[in-house]
Write a protein that holds these residues in place. Structure first.
Motif, PDB file in Angstrom:
ATOM      1  N   SER A 206      -1.560   8.950  -7.393  1.00 57.40           N
ATOM      2  CA  SER A 206      -2.139   9.024  -6.052  1.00 57.40           C
ATOM      3  C   SER A 206      -2.038   7.709  -5.276  1.00 57.40           C
ATOM      4  N   MET A 207      -1.655   6.606  -5.965  1.00 55.70           N
ATOM      5  CA  MET A 207      -1.503   5.340  -5.249  1.00 55.70           C
ATOM      6  C   MET A 207      -0.088   5.239  -4.682  1.00 55.70           C
ATOM      7  N   GLY A 208       0.018   5.355  -3.385  1.00 51.45           N
ATOM      8  CA  GLY A 208       1.348   5.349  -2.759  1.00 51.45           C
ATOM      9  C   GLY A 208       1.821   3.941  -2.438  1.00 51.45           C
ATOM     10  N   GLU A 210       2.139   2.517   0.438  1.00 49.20           N
ATOM     11  CA  GLU A 210       1.342   1.840   1.444  1.00 49.20           C
ATOM     12  C   GLU A 210       0.117   1.193   0.804  1.00 49.20           C
ATOM     13  N   GLN A 211      -0.480   1.895  -0.136  1.00 45.17           N
ATOM     14  CA  GLN A 211      -1.657   1.347  -0.818  1.00 45.17           C
ATOM     15  C   GLN A 211      -1.276   0.084  -1.587  1.00 45.17           C
ATOM     16  N   LYS A 212      -0.088   0.153  -2.199  1.00 39.70           N
ATOM     17  CA  LYS A 212       0.333  -1.023  -2.961  1.00 39.70           C
ATOM     18  C   LYS A 212       0.604  -2.204  -2.054  1.00 39.70           C
ATOM     19  N   ASP A 292      -7.842   3.960  -6.095  1.00 35.96           N
ATOM     20  CA  ASP A 292      -8.260   4.901  -5.061  1.00 35.96           C
ATOM     21  C   ASP A 292      -9.546   5.612  -5.469  1.00 35.96           C
ATOM     22  N   SER A 326      -6.338   6.523  -0.032  1.00 41.03           N
ATOM     23  CA  SER A 326      -4.972   7.035  -0.092  1.00 41.03           C
ATOM     24  C   SER A 326      -4.908   8.363   0.633  1.00 41.03           C
ATOM     25  N   ARG A 327      -3.732   8.955   0.599  1.00 41.57           N
ATOM     26  CA  ARG A 327      -3.602  10.206   1.329  1.00 41.57           C
ATOM     27  C   ARG A 327      -4.397  11.340   0.687  1.00 41.57           C
ATOM     28  N   SER A 330     -10.696   9.307  -0.539  1.00 44.52           N
ATOM     29  CA  SER A 330     -11.306   8.248  -1.293  1.00 44.52           C
ATOM     30  C   SER A 330     -12.152   8.856  -2.409  1.00 44.52           C
TER      31      SER A 330
END
Lengths: 370, 496
Positions: A206-208, A210-212, A292, A326-327, A330
């Motif tokens: 779930s960590m995309g 953008e999150q990284k 997330d 994330s998308r 939360s």
């Protein structure tokens, strides 16, 4: 004497730094600030400051040159990619980029002033002592690798002058054994503050990207700030999904796994790491965890809370948890922590919704001065 | 002495030797003082345009930043610097080899000769070293008095229009003259051709008189305007007419004076570098070079005149043109016969053994500047041998492309890039535009649009000097436009 050019140079750098400072918040949230990162300097691309003039747009006029080639042979890109090729479109002066080297110290100072971060009070007293080797003094004996050439040749010259062997028209100086001089050293004992940052990141599906990116940007700034506060800074990286492992920096930011999430695995590993290598007596410890917040089960969350309460929080200066939205939304984890550690000052929680919240989050984490 | 360095006896000897060779070839120069400095100092001096003392400004610091970085990365190295001044000052880089020093000295003496003898330099201040130092003192005083920021901001504005001077004015002071009112009276009569009375109506017919009257009216109309004729020296116009404080006027005049000082060097870049390269190679190869230095010399010289494919090296272009001229005049390849001959074989073997090449190149270095130099001496044969081409941007691919190898096009484009330094011609058309004391600047359109974003930022600066709206008449993408900045926002409108 400070030469004139140094004053003008400093003035120029002040202007550029002023620009960076002015736009620091933008730079932080866009994450583009970081150019090449060296050991002591970071190169920051800034728009060239220039004096406007009445002039032609360059691609318009063309020119004359020489060399081989038929009519129609391409010679290279004519348009600045940023200008988009439309003569009128770009009204921003973004033509040539200037790279300016800024030391981490200066950068941290800017960050500190901009976000009003307090200086960190290191825990414990100055009981940690470190040996520092300084080279001072010249000795008559020593290893070959420490030969002081200038002094050696000076001695040789003196000797030759006295002996009358020196010929100014044919100045050949050959040192003999007794001419040799060596650098000497001395060990100095200095009090030292050490700090350890442990970055932990959830790399589950779930960590995309953008999150990284958010984590990457944020950790750069945290690094910069803590580095300005501690002379000796170590960083360790842990990634986890259902299991955790230690990785290097590159892997940390690049890996993408798809498994589930067991946060406790990372906390356990972190705890082991601290116990094994970094005694809390000697180190100021800062674990940062980004996730997330979608932990696998409430059972695991209980284990996490257990580890935090009994091990990690007591050993650390601060324990920071950043929940990246994330998308998939939360997760629950941050709420669980909030409920269980209402009174705990050393645990800092922060929700990072998007790149724009990075600044607030840095402030949350570092605003306490611990 | 600026840095107060003293040449070593060895270099002193070398200097005398090279100087004697240069004199022997007929070069004529001011006394030349060499200083030996390190790379930091040479970067510093170069950032200041060759002068050890300039007024404080961040732009010099920016240049220094760039120069010292590219030196550190090994991208470039400044071998030589020389200042047009009497005496001439020149700098040697202390990390250079003996051979380099020789070459640089030979190169420098030729530059000094050019400074002294080329007529475009006749008007330049030969005590500029002192003048620059005076400027620096003045501006530093203003900064003490009015604040660094205030003065620096004003300098920024002046610098952004420093190119708006009349580069081709023979005398700076002639560039702009206010009209004298007493001259008007005599010119107010309708012009008539002198004639006997009985012939008058034939020699000065009604139509002609009417025409003359119209012309006079027009002239009168014009003389009401300020300035009556467009003024190319925009800086001078502003200095005289704009509502400025005394110190601001002074700063503006300082920037203008320095701009005029550097202008002949800008106008003769190809010639000056070509001339210096011609002589360093001549003096070195014929006189000064020792056997052991040949390889180093060849290496250095080829580096100086190296042409990166797709770029034009003024050293090389100038050098080759001077050599070409010398050869042509030695062989008599000029004049009516030569021009009219179209037999290639005859032309190739053309040699009248005139031997006036050397005389000719000395004449050329006295009378020409880059524009007239290229215009007169660039021949189709030379352009072909030199592999010259024009390039333009291909809008479709976004690439530079070779656009032509036709001689006329090459020459036109080269001349365009040299005329007014390839910058647009801007002049003051009207200082009471719309009868509202707005300033109207005129861009003489040469087929290329101004870069609008930058023109606008420049106008914002000029507004701060003129303090009334600024208008620029130009053409954008085929349409006649007037750009206006009224102190708050930019507008544009069409006109006919």
């Amino acid at each position: 004497m400070v030469s004139r050019i140094e004053r003008d140079h400093a003035r120029f750098r002040d202007i550029v730094k002023g620009k960076i400072k002015q736009n620091l918040k933008d730079y932080i949230s866009r994450g583009e600030m970081i150019g090449r990162i060296g050991k002591q300097y970071v190169s920051i691309p800034v728009p060239r400051i220039d004096l406007p003039r009445f002039r032609y747009g360059l691609p318009e006029t063309g020119g004359v040159s020489s060399g081989d080639g038929e009519v129609g042979t391409p010679l290279g890109p004519a348009y600045d990619p940023e200008e988009g090729g439309q003569g009128d479109a770009g009204n921003q002066p973004g033509e040539h980029e200037l790279e300016i080297d800024i030391s981490f110290e200066e950068l941290a100072k800017m960050l500190g002033e901009e976000l009003e971060l307090p200086r960190i009070e290191p825990k414990g007293s100055s009981r940690i002592e470190a040996l520092k080797r300084v080279y001072r003094g010249v000795h008559l004996i020593g290893p070959k690798s420490l030969v002081h050439f200038k002094r050696t040749y000076k001695e040789a010259l003196k000797r030759q002058l006295v002996a009358g062997e020196y010929d100014p028209d044919d100045p050949i100086i050959i040192p003999i054994k007794k001419d040799f001089r060596y650098r000497g050293w001395k060990d100095i004992i200095q009090p030292q503050y050490n700090a350890l940052i442990v970055y932990m990141m959830d790399v589950s599906g779930s960590m995309g990207d953008e999150q990284k990116e958010i984590v990457r940007t944020e950790s750069f700034w945290i690094d910069t700030w803590l580095r300005s506060q501690y002379k000796n800074l170590e960083t360790r990286y842990i990634i986890h999904d259902a299991s955790a492992r230690m990785v290097d920096k590159d892997t940390f930011f690049r890996t993408k796994e798809s498994g589930g999430t067991l946060i406790s695995s990372a906390y356990k590993l972190c705890n082991i790491l601290i116990d094994r290598e970094f005694s809390p007596e000697e180190w100021n410890i800062y674990p940062f965890h980004f996730s997330d917040g979608d932990n696998w089960s409430s059972e695991d969350t209980k284990i996490c809370i257990e580890i935090l309460k009994n091990h990690l929080i007591p050993k650390s200066n601060l324990f920071c948890y950043g929940q990246v939205v994330s998308r998939y939304g939360s997760g629950q984890f941050i709420k669980d922590l909030k409920e269980n550690f209402k009174e705990e000052e050393k645990l800092i929680l922060s929700t990072i919704e998007s790149k724009d919240s990075i600044i607030q989050s840095i402030k949350d984490f570092l605003g306490k001065g611990k | 002495m600026i840095y107060g360095t003293v040449l070593t006896p060895e270099l002193q000897k070398l200097k005398g030797e090279i100087e004697a060779h240069a004199h022997g070839y007929g070069l004529d120069f001011f006394e030349t003082i060499f200083e030996m400095i390190d790379y930091k100092q040479i970067n510093e001096i170069a950032s200041y345009g060759g002068f050890p003392t300039r007024y404080p400004h961040w732009r010099f610091g920016m240049d220094y930043d760039r120069l010292s970085k590219s030196y550190q990365f090994g991208l470039h190295k400044i071998y030589e610097m020389v200042i047009n001044n009497d005496p001439c000052y020149a700098y040697l880089l202390n990390s250079n080899s003996m051979m380099d020093h020789k070459l640089v000295m030979a190169h420098v003496f030729a530059h000094c000769d050019f400074f002294k003898c080329n007529m475009h330099f006749f008007g330049s201040n030969r005590k500029m070293m002192d003048e620059m130092a005076n400027h620096a003192t003045k501006i530093r005083n203003y900064m003490d008095k009015h604040g660094i920021g205030v003065v620096e901001d004003f300098i920024d504005i002046c610098l952004s229009i420093e190119n708006l001077i009349d580069y081709y004015a023979i005398n700076q002071e002639d560039a702009y003259k206010p009209i004298k009112s007493d001259e008007e009276g005599s010119k107010n009569k309708v012009y008539k051709i002198k004639s006997k009375q009985y012939m008058d109506k034939y020699i000065n017919p009604e139509d002609f008189l009417k025409q003359q009257k119209e012309r006079l009216d027009k002239k009168k109309e014009k003389s009401k305007k300020t300035p009556p004729e467009p003024v190319k020296d925009v800086l001078y116009f502003l200095q005289e007419q704009a509502p400025l404080e005394t110190w601001q006027k002074d700063v503006l005049s300082i920037i203008r004076e320095e701009s005029y000082y550097f202008s002949p060097q800008g106008q003769t870049k190809i010639m000056n570098e070509g001339w210096a390269s011609y002589w360093h190679s001549k003096i070195m190869t014929q006189k000064a070079l020792r056997d052991s230095e040949v390889i180093d010399f060849a290496d250095h010289h080829s580096g100086t005149v190296y042409m990166r494919p797709g770029s034009l090296n003024p050293y090389k272009l100038g050098l080759e043109l001077f050599r070409d001229i010398e050869e042509r005049w030695d062989k008599g390849q000029f004049g009516k016969d030569w021009d009219e001959c179209d037999d290639y074989r005859v032309k190739k073997n053309w040699d009248k053994k005139l031997g006036v090449g050397k005389e000719k190149i000395f004449e050329v270095r006295r009378l020409y500047n880059d524009v007239t130099f290229i215009d007169t001496f660039l021949t189709p044969e030379f352009a072909e041998g030199f592999k010259l081409f024009t390039f333009d941007a291909n809008k479709r691919t976004g690439q530079w492309e070779i656009s032509s190898r036709e001689f006329q096009k090459i020459k036109d484009k080269l001349l365009f890039s040299l005329t007014n330094f390839g910058q647009p011609f801007i002049s003051v058309e009207d200082s009471n535009y719309k009868n509202r004391s707005e300033l109207l600047l005129l861009h003489r359109y040469e087929g290329f649009d101004l870069k609008i974003s930058e023109a606008r930022r420049t106008m914002e600066g000029v507004y701060k000097i003129w303090k009334r709206p600024i208008n620029v008449r130009t053409i954008i993408q085929g349409e006649k436009k007037i750009l206006t900045y009224d102190g708050k926002e930019h507008t544009e409108e069409n006109y006919d």
